[in-house]
Design a protein around this motif. Structure first.
Motif, PDB file in Angstrom:
ATOM      1  N   SER A  18       0.827  -1.198   0.000  1.00 43.15           N
ATOM      2  CA  SER A  18       0.000   0.000   0.000  1.00 43.15           C
ATOM      3  C   SER A  18       0.870   1.261   0.000  1.00 43.15           C
ATOM      4  O   SER A  18       1.852   1.343   0.744  1.00 43.15           O
ATOM      5  N   PRO A  19       0.500   2.264  -0.803  1.00 44.88           N
ATOM      6  CA  PRO A  19       1.225   3.539  -0.770  1.00 44.88           C
ATOM      7  C   PRO A  19       0.738   4.446   0.349  1.00 44.88           C
ATOM      8  O   PRO A  19       1.291   5.529   0.555  1.00 44.88           O
ATOM      9  N   PHE A  20      -0.304   4.005   1.051  1.00 45.91           N
ATOM     10  CA  PHE A  20      -0.919   4.851   2.077  1.00 45.91           C
ATOM     11  C   PHE A  20      -0.629   4.288   3.467  1.00 45.91           C
ATOM     12  O   PHE A  20      -1.423   3.540   4.049  1.00 45.91           O
ATOM     13  N   GLU A  21       0.529   4.665   4.004  1.00 41.77           N
ATOM     14  CA  GLU A  21       0.906   4.185   5.338  1.00 41.77           C
ATOM     15  C   GLU A  21       1.961   5.093   5.937  1.00 41.77           C
ATOM     16  O   GLU A  21       2.891   5.525   5.248  1.00 41.77           O
ATOM     17  N   GLN A  22       1.815   5.382   7.224  1.00 38.78           N
ATOM     18  CA  GLN A  22       2.817   6.148   7.968  1.00 38.78           C
ATOM     19  C   GLN A  22       2.942   5.558   9.368  1.00 38.78           C
ATOM     20  O   GLN A  22       1.952   5.115   9.958  1.00 38.78           O
ATOM     21  N   ARG A  23       4.151   5.578   9.886  1.00 38.70           N
ATOM     22  CA  ARG A  23       4.405   5.123  11.265  1.00 38.70           C
ATOM     23  C   ARG A  23       5.377   6.081  11.921  1.00 38.70           C
ATOM     24  O   ARG A  23       6.368   6.482  11.317  1.00 38.70           O
ATOM     25  N   MET A  24       5.081   6.457  13.152  1.00 39.37           N
ATOM     26  CA  MET A  24       5.984   7.296  13.937  1.00 39.37           C
ATOM     27  C   MET A  24       6.386   6.511  15.184  1.00 39.37           C
ATOM     28  O   MET A  24       5.536   6.137  15.997  1.00 39.37           O
ATOM     29  N   LYS A  25       7.684   6.261  15.308  1.00 38.00           N
ATOM     30  CA  LYS A  25       8.185   5.440  16.402  1.00 38.00           C
ATOM     31  C   LYS A  25       8.130   6.177  17.741  1.00 38.00           C
ATOM     32  O   LYS A  25       8.405   7.365  17.824  1.00 38.00           O
ATOM     33  N   ASN A  26       7.757   5.451  18.774  1.00 38.50           N
ATOM     34  CA  ASN A  26       7.780   5.966  20.135  1.00 38.50           C
ATOM     35  C   ASN A  26       9.234   6.005  20.601  1.00 38.50           C
ATOM     36  O   ASN A  26       9.878   4.966  20.729  1.00 38.50           O
ATOM     37  N   SER A  27       9.744   7.211  20.832  1.00 39.81           N
ATOM     38  CA  SER A  27      11.137   7.366  21.244  1.00 39.81           C
ATOM     39  C   SER A  27      11.252   8.525  22.224  1.00 39.81           C
ATOM     40  O   SER A  27      10.787   9.640  21.938  1.00 39.81           O
ATOM     41  N   LYS A  28      11.884   8.284  23.360  1.00 47.02           N
ATOM     42  CA  LYS A  28      12.033   9.330  24.367  1.00 47.02           C
ATOM     43  C   LYS A  28      12.760  10.552  23.824  1.00 47.02           C
ATOM     44  O   LYS A  28      12.491  11.680  24.228  1.00 47.02           O
ATOM     45  N   SER A  29      13.679  10.337  22.906  1.00 47.37           N
ATOM     46  CA  SER A  29      14.492  11.442  22.395  1.00 47.37           C
ATOM     47  C   SER A  29      13.743  12.320  21.401  1.00 47.37           C
ATOM     48  O   SER A  29      14.140  13.469  21.170  1.00 47.37           O
ATOM     49  N   SER A  30      12.674  11.804  20.804  1.00 47.26           N
ATOM     50  CA  SER A  30      11.981  12.571  19.769  1.00 47.26           C
ATOM     51  C   SER A  30      10.479  12.726  20.000  1.00 47.26           C
ATOM     52  O   SER A  30       9.809  13.393  19.215  1.00 47.26           O
ATOM     53  N   ASN A  31       9.941  12.128  21.045  1.00 47.28           N
ATOM     54  CA  ASN A  31       8.499  12.219  21.282  1.00 47.28           C
ATOM     55  C   ASN A  31       8.039  13.656  21.440  1.00 47.28           C
ATOM     56  O   ASN A  31       8.695  14.465  22.095  1.00 47.28           O
ATOM     57  N   LYS A  32       6.905  13.962  20.828  1.00 40.86           N
ATOM     58  CA  LYS A  32       6.321  15.297  20.961  1.00 40.86           C
ATOM     59  C   LYS A  32       5.604  15.424  22.290  1.00 40.86           C
ATOM     60  O   LYS A  32       5.624  16.478  22.931  1.00 40.86           O
ATOM     61  N   TYR A  33       4.956  14.351  22.703  1.00 43.76           N
ATOM     62  CA  TYR A  33       4.254  14.331  23.981  1.00 43.76           C
ATOM     63  C   TYR A  33       5.031  13.430  24.941  1.00 43.76           C
ATOM     64  O   TYR A  33       5.756  12.544  24.506  1.00 43.76           O
ATOM     65  N   GLU A  34       4.881  13.648  26.217  1.00 44.93           N
ATOM     66  CA  GLU A  34       5.595  12.834  27.196  1.00 44.93           C
ATOM     67  C   GLU A  34       5.105  11.378  27.104  1.00 44.93           C
ATOM     68  O   GLU A  34       3.984  11.065  27.455  1.00 44.93           O
ATOM     69  N   GLY A  35       5.949  10.511  26.598  1.00 39.28           N
ATOM     70  CA  GLY A  35       5.591   9.098  26.498  1.00 39.28           C
ATOM     71  C   GLY A  35       4.931   8.706  25.194  1.00 39.28           C
ATOM     72  O   GLY A  35       4.647   7.525  24.977  1.00 39.28           O
ATOM     73  N   TRP A  36       4.667   9.678  24.293  1.00 38.92           N
ATOM     74  CA  TRP A  36       4.016   9.367  23.023  1.00 38.92           C
ATOM     75  C   TRP A  36       4.644  10.202  21.898  1.00 38.92           C
ATOM     76  O   TRP A  36       4.994  11.361  22.103  1.00 38.92           O
TER      77      TRP A  36
END
Length: 228
Positions: free
Chosen positions: A192-210
């Motif tokens: 599928s060309p329609f897919e995105q994933r954002m990894k949970n990472s403490k160093s890059s998370n926008k929200y605390e824990g997410w």
């Protein structure tokens, strides 16, 4: 002392001239703002027209026989996900039909008709419910997925394989609290060309824990009855 005839005529002409100048100053010429004040109009420039938005907020219309969609994953464990199709909200917090885990909408790939929406708690739920939902899908069924909070803890090998068969490449790596949006189809031949994933990472998370919320939109071609 009374004015003589010629002087009276000059006075009248002066009065008329002054009246005309005053009227011009008030209602015309460079003092148009005063005129506009009395007439109720404004000199403010016309605002720039806003960019036109199409179905589901797309910046351009989809071609004929295509479905417009927009997916938004949940933000942390606070703001629920959204699934929009052809300007109709299929899943959202406003509709009160979203929940923690995987939020899925099934759509007829030939007609674009909504078949079913369902939420699967992938933190404390039973993965067998997800398996029972995915196994019997008919050929050509479109599958829209938006994560919320945690979509992976209860994932097992079979559930990941079923999503891979729908065209997913990211599901094999999907982990605890990753953000994920995906559109697949039963019987898809390619990924599928329609897919995105954002990894949970403490160093890059926008929200605390997410990680941050994901947003994806596009146009999906309808299948012909012979293809389904």
């Amino acid at each position: 002392m009374r004015l003589t005839g010629p002087l009276r005529a000059v006075a009248v002409l002066l009065l008329v001239g002054l009246t005309w100048l005053l009227a011009s100053a008030l209602f015309g010429g460079e003092n148009a703002s005063v005129r506009n004040f009395f007439s109720g109009t404004s000199e403010e420039p016309t605002p720039e027209p806003r960019p036109r938005k199409y179905k589901c907020g797309l910046s351009a219309p989809c071609p004929s026989k295509h479905l417009a969609f927009r997916l938004v994953s949940g933000a942390a464990n606070v703001i629920g996900p959204k699934i929009c199709l052809e300007d109709k909200m299929l899943l959202s917090s406003v509709k009160n039909n979203v929940g923690r885990g995987l939020n899925i909408a099934l759509v007829n790939g030939v007609t674009g008709e909504l078949l079913e929406t369902k939420t699967f708690d992938m933190w404390a739920g039973d993965v067998s419910d997800l398996l029972k939902f995915l196994r019997p899908l008919h050929e050509g069924t479109l599958v829209f997925v938006a994560s919320f909070d945690d979509a992976a803890t209860k994932m097992n090998d079979e559930s990941r394989r079923l999503f891979e068969e729908l065209g997913s490449t990211a599901v094999k790596e999907l982990a605890f609290r990753d953000s994920w949006v995906f559109v697949g189809a039963k019987g898809i031949e390619n990924k599928s060309p329609f897919e995105q994933r954002m990894k949970n990472s403490k160093s890059s998370n926008k929200y605390e824990g997410w990680p941050e919320s994901l947003e994806m939109d596009g146009c999906i071609p309808l299948r012909t009855p012979l293809e389904a």
